[in-house]
Enzyme design. Sequence first.
Site, PDB file in Angstrom:
ATOM      1  N   TYR A 244       0.884  -1.177  -0.022  1.00 15.22           N
ATOM      2  CA  TYR A 244      -0.004  -0.048   0.032  1.00 15.22           C
ATOM      3  C   TYR A 244       0.886   1.265   0.053  1.00 15.22           C
ATOM      4  O   TYR A 244       0.580   2.281  -0.588  1.00 15.22           O
ATOM      5  CB  TYR A 244      -1.103  -0.008   1.170  1.00 15.22           C
ATOM      6  CG  TYR A 244      -2.352  -0.785   0.857  1.00 15.22           C
ATOM      7  CD1 TYR A 244      -2.557  -2.288   0.976  1.00 15.22           C
ATOM      8  CD2 TYR A 244      -3.351  -0.126   0.198  1.00 15.22           C
ATOM      9  CE1 TYR A 244      -3.398  -2.851   0.797  1.00 15.22           C
ATOM     10  CE2 TYR A 244      -4.486  -0.859  -0.297  1.00 15.22           C
ATOM     11  CZ  TYR A 244      -4.549  -2.139   0.068  1.00 15.22           C
ATOM     12  OH  TYR A 244      -5.664  -2.905  -0.351  1.00 15.22           O
TER      13      TYR A 244
ATOM     14  N   GLN B   6     -15.623   4.337  -7.128  1.00 13.17           N
ATOM     15  CA  GLN B   6     -14.759   3.137  -6.630  1.00 13.17           C
ATOM     16  C   GLN B   6     -13.521   3.156  -6.492  1.00 13.17           C
ATOM     17  O   GLN B   6     -12.969   2.463  -5.537  1.00 13.17           O
ATOM     18  CB  GLN B   6     -15.004   1.859  -7.550  1.00 13.17           C
ATOM     19  CG  GLN B   6     -16.486   1.487  -7.917  1.00 13.17           C
ATOM     20  CD  GLN B   6     -16.828   0.579  -8.984  1.00 13.17           C
ATOM     21  OE1 GLN B   6     -16.932  -0.655  -8.628  1.00 13.17           O
ATOM     22  NE2 GLN B   6     -16.809   0.899 -10.338  1.00 13.17           N
TER      23      GLN B   6
ATOM     24  N   VAL C  24      -9.913   4.560  -5.084  1.00 17.18           N
ATOM     25  CA  VAL C  24      -9.463   5.107  -3.633  1.00 17.18           C
ATOM     26  C   VAL C  24      -8.363   6.232  -3.700  1.00 17.18           C
ATOM     27  O   VAL C  24      -7.941   6.585  -2.878  1.00 17.18           O
ATOM     28  CB  VAL C  24      -9.055   3.800  -2.759  1.00 17.18           C
ATOM     29  CG1 VAL C  24     -10.051   2.743  -2.252  1.00 17.18           C
ATOM     30  CG2 VAL C  24      -7.851   3.171  -3.640  1.00 17.18           C
ATOM     31  N   ASP C  25      -8.148   6.570  -4.940  1.00 18.17           N
ATOM     32  CA  ASP C  25      -7.262   7.512  -5.114  1.00 18.17           C
ATOM     33  C   ASP C  25      -8.237   8.980  -4.687  1.00 18.17           C
ATOM     34  O   ASP C  25      -9.216   8.968  -4.637  1.00 18.17           O
ATOM     35  CB  ASP C  25      -6.763   7.578  -6.638  1.00 18.17           C
ATOM     36  CG  ASP C  25      -7.619   7.961  -7.538  1.00 18.17           C
ATOM     37  OD1 ASP C  25      -7.602   7.107  -8.488  1.00 18.17           O
ATOM     38  OD2 ASP C  25      -8.283   8.982  -7.527  1.00 18.17           O
TER      39      ASP C  25
ATOM     40  N   HIS D  60     -15.273   2.887  -1.908  1.00 11.10           N
ATOM     41  CA  HIS D  60     -14.509   1.770  -1.111  1.00 11.10           C
ATOM     42  C   HIS D  60     -13.286   2.511  -0.708  1.00 11.10           C
ATOM     43  O   HIS D  60     -12.212   2.011  -0.196  1.00 11.10           O
ATOM     44  CB  HIS D  60     -13.592   0.972  -2.534  1.00 11.10           C
ATOM     45  CG  HIS D  60     -14.678   0.389  -3.329  1.00 11.10           C
ATOM     46  ND1 HIS D  60     -14.259  -0.259  -4.455  1.00 11.10           N
ATOM     47  CD2 HIS D  60     -15.852  -0.067  -3.046  1.00 11.10           C
ATOM     48  CE1 HIS D  60     -15.476  -0.778  -5.075  1.00 11.10           C
ATOM     49  NE2 HIS D  60     -16.277  -0.815  -4.082  1.00 11.10           N
TER      50      HIS D  60
ATOM     51  N   CYS E 116     -10.461   0.795  18.178  1.00 11.56           N
ATOM     52  CA  CYS E 116      -9.936   1.176  19.438  1.00 11.56           C
ATOM     53  C   CYS E 116     -10.837   1.028  20.911  1.00 11.56           C
ATOM     54  O   CYS E 116     -11.811   1.725  20.862  1.00 11.56           O
ATOM     55  CB  CYS E 116      -9.237   2.428  19.368  1.00 11.56           C
ATOM     56  SG  CYS E 116      -8.281   2.918  21.052  1.00 11.56           S
TER      57      CYS E 116
ATOM     58  N   CYS F 177      -6.950   7.347  15.240  1.00 10.37           N
ATOM     59  CA  CYS F 177      -5.833   6.502  14.692  1.00 10.37           C
ATOM     60  C   CYS F 177      -4.783   7.609  14.708  1.00 10.37           C
ATOM     61  O   CYS F 177      -4.423   8.290  13.558  1.00 10.37           O
ATOM     62  CB  CYS F 177      -6.182   5.910  13.391  1.00 10.37           C
ATOM     63  SG  CYS F 177      -4.777   5.038  12.613  1.00 10.37           S
TER      64      CYS F 177
ATOM     65  N   GLY G 234     -15.079   4.097 -16.784  1.00 12.06           N
ATOM     66  CA  GLY G 234     -13.891   2.990 -16.406  1.00 12.06           C
ATOM     67  C   GLY G 234     -14.150   2.158 -15.516  1.00 12.06           C
ATOM     68  O   GLY G 234     -13.246   1.993 -14.386  1.00 12.06           O
TER      69      GLY G 234
ATOM     70  N   ALA H 145     -11.557   7.750 -20.971  1.00  6.91           N
ATOM     71  CA  ALA H 145     -12.282   8.882 -19.880  1.00  6.91           C
ATOM     72  C   ALA H 145     -11.665  10.037 -20.344  1.00  6.91           C
ATOM     73  O   ALA H 145     -12.303  11.095 -20.532  1.00  6.91           O
ATOM     74  CB  ALA H 145     -11.828   8.555 -18.463  1.00  6.91           C
TER      75      ALA H 145
HETATM   76  N1  APR Z   1     -10.624   5.160 -19.778  1.00  8.38           N
HETATM   77  C1  APR Z   1     -11.652   4.539 -19.273  1.00  8.38           C
HETATM   78  N2  APR Z   1     -11.741   3.272 -19.018  1.00  8.38           N
HETATM   79  C2  APR Z   1     -10.616   2.561 -19.059  1.00  8.38           C
HETATM   80  C3  APR Z   1      -9.577   3.033 -19.401  1.00  8.38           C
HETATM   81  C4  APR Z   1      -9.402   4.459 -19.675  1.00  8.38           C
HETATM   82  N3  APR Z   1      -8.377   5.000 -20.091  1.00  8.38           N
HETATM   83  N4  APR Z   1      -8.487   2.268 -19.257  1.00  8.38           N
HETATM   84  C5  APR Z   1      -9.098   1.031 -18.991  1.00  8.38           C
HETATM   85  N5  APR Z   1     -10.350   1.181 -18.687  1.00  8.38           N
HETATM   86  C6  APR Z   1     -11.371   0.433 -18.167  1.00  8.38           C
HETATM   87  C7  APR Z   1     -11.253  -1.235 -18.379  1.00  8.38           C
HETATM   88  O1  APR Z   1     -11.606  -1.665 -19.729  1.00  8.38           O
HETATM   89  C8  APR Z   1     -11.961  -1.729 -17.467  1.00  8.38           C
HETATM   90  O2  APR Z   1     -13.209  -2.168 -17.939  1.00  8.38           O
HETATM   91  O3  APR Z   1     -11.651   0.462 -16.941  1.00  8.38           O
HETATM   92  C9  APR Z   1     -12.016  -0.704 -16.348  1.00  8.38           C
HETATM   93  C10 APR Z   1     -11.154  -1.280 -15.017  1.00  8.38           C
HETATM   94  O4  APR Z   1     -11.947  -2.292 -14.531  1.00  8.38           O
HETATM   95  P1  APR Z   1     -11.185  -2.908 -13.198  1.00  8.38           P
HETATM   96  O5  APR Z   1      -9.804  -2.832 -13.075  1.00  8.38           O
HETATM   97  O6  APR Z   1     -12.013  -4.036 -12.713  1.00  8.38           O
HETATM   98  O7  APR Z   1     -11.440  -1.450 -12.115  1.00  8.38           O
HETATM   99  P2  APR Z   1     -12.911  -1.528 -11.400  1.00  8.38           P
HETATM  100  O8  APR Z   1     -14.139  -1.746 -12.229  1.00  8.38           O
HETATM  101  O9  APR Z   1     -12.737   0.063 -10.951  1.00  8.38           O
HETATM  102  O10 APR Z   1     -12.956  -2.450 -10.390  1.00  8.38           O
HETATM  103  C11 APR Z   1     -13.744  -2.470  -9.065  1.00  8.38           C
HETATM  104  O11 APR Z   1     -12.598  -3.965  -7.676  1.00  8.38           O
HETATM  105  O12 APR Z   1     -10.726  -4.583  -6.912  1.00  8.38           O
HETATM  106  C12 APR Z   1     -11.783  -3.996  -6.649  1.00  8.38           C
HETATM  107  O13 APR Z   1     -11.801  -2.345  -5.094  1.00  8.38           O
HETATM  108  C13 APR Z   1     -11.394  -2.593  -6.179  1.00  8.38           C
HETATM  109  O14 APR Z   1     -12.672  -0.417  -6.619  1.00  8.38           O
HETATM  110  C14 APR Z   1     -12.247  -1.896  -7.247  1.00  8.38           C
HETATM  111  C15 APR Z   1     -13.334  -2.671  -7.892  1.00  8.38           C
END
Ligand code: APR
Length: 259
Positions: A70, A105, A107-108, A123, A135, A141, A194, A238
């Site tokens: 992390y 979703q 966390v940034d 998330h 605690c 924390c 995304g 995006a």
């Molecule tokens: N612009 C838009 N979409 C994009 C881009 C981009 N430049 N690059 C990749 N993608 C798409 C991919 O095609 C994919 O469908 O973003 C998506 C990312 O999917 P994941 O990696 O599964 O991320 P996410 O959907 O946010 O995951 C959900 O899973 O592991 C947990 O907590 C974690 O919040 C996360 C959750």
Amino acid sequence: MNAPTVIAEVRALAHAARRVCVLTGAGMSAESGIPTFRDAMTGLWRRFDPEQLASEAGYRADPARVWAWYAERRDGVRAAVPNAGHVAIAEFGRRRPGVLTVVTQNVDDLHQRAGWPQTIRLHGDILADQWLQPCPRGRACDPADAPPDEPPACADCGNLVRPAVVWFGEMLPEGAIDAAEAAARGCELMLVVGTSGAVWPAAGLAGRARRSGAKVAIVNPHPSEIDDEAHWVLRGTAAGLLPRLLGDLHRDGKGDIGA
Ligand code: APR
């Protein structure tokens, strides 16, 4: 390639709607250099085992390893810069007060740094800490310092610190999912940007919006598990598409920057 009419249609609706909900996933931050989770080759879960690194059991089994992972991700977030998509969303929201709700979703903190601090975080926040155990004294924390790759711990009882993110198998922050579902039910347009649609309850928000009468548009260069919930699927990124969908209608004086 997206039909120009589709982009113009979604753009027109975004600027006419009284309530717009933008739901984002890791792809929203991909063009800022933050890896997604499931993209082929580059996704974090293609390279690491989520059970070992994103679960309480994994943390208890090897706190130093998870904490170091992390710490590395936190460095990546701090070094990242909001992309044109984050900026387009925030500027759209500022131009149309009371219209926009952003649910992420991620966390940034890139939505927040782009100028949308009221982003609903489903998330959690990778840059924040929380106690591993609640605690017993109800203390905030505020861990004692620790060696760089060791998780900090309470000086009195040894309670470990953990990242303030939702790990697999954990409940989402109650207020966040309630607010997100209310936004999905109340919007006229939901822009889903995304996300693979692989993780619930976030993945259910697009369907909830559609069943409540909203139009749903997906922005994603690849197919997702929730494409069927969308009225429009825009194959693009995006940073590439959001300025065209949400950009100021009057900036170019023509009323529409076209497709
Ligand atoms: N612009 C838009 N979409 C994009 C881009 C981009 N430049 N690059 C990749 N993608 C798409 C991919 O095609 C994919 O469908 O973003 C998506 C990312 O999917 P994941 O990696 O599964 O991320 P996410 O959907 O946010 O995951 C959900 O899973 O592991 C947990 O907590 C974690 O919040 C996360 C959750």
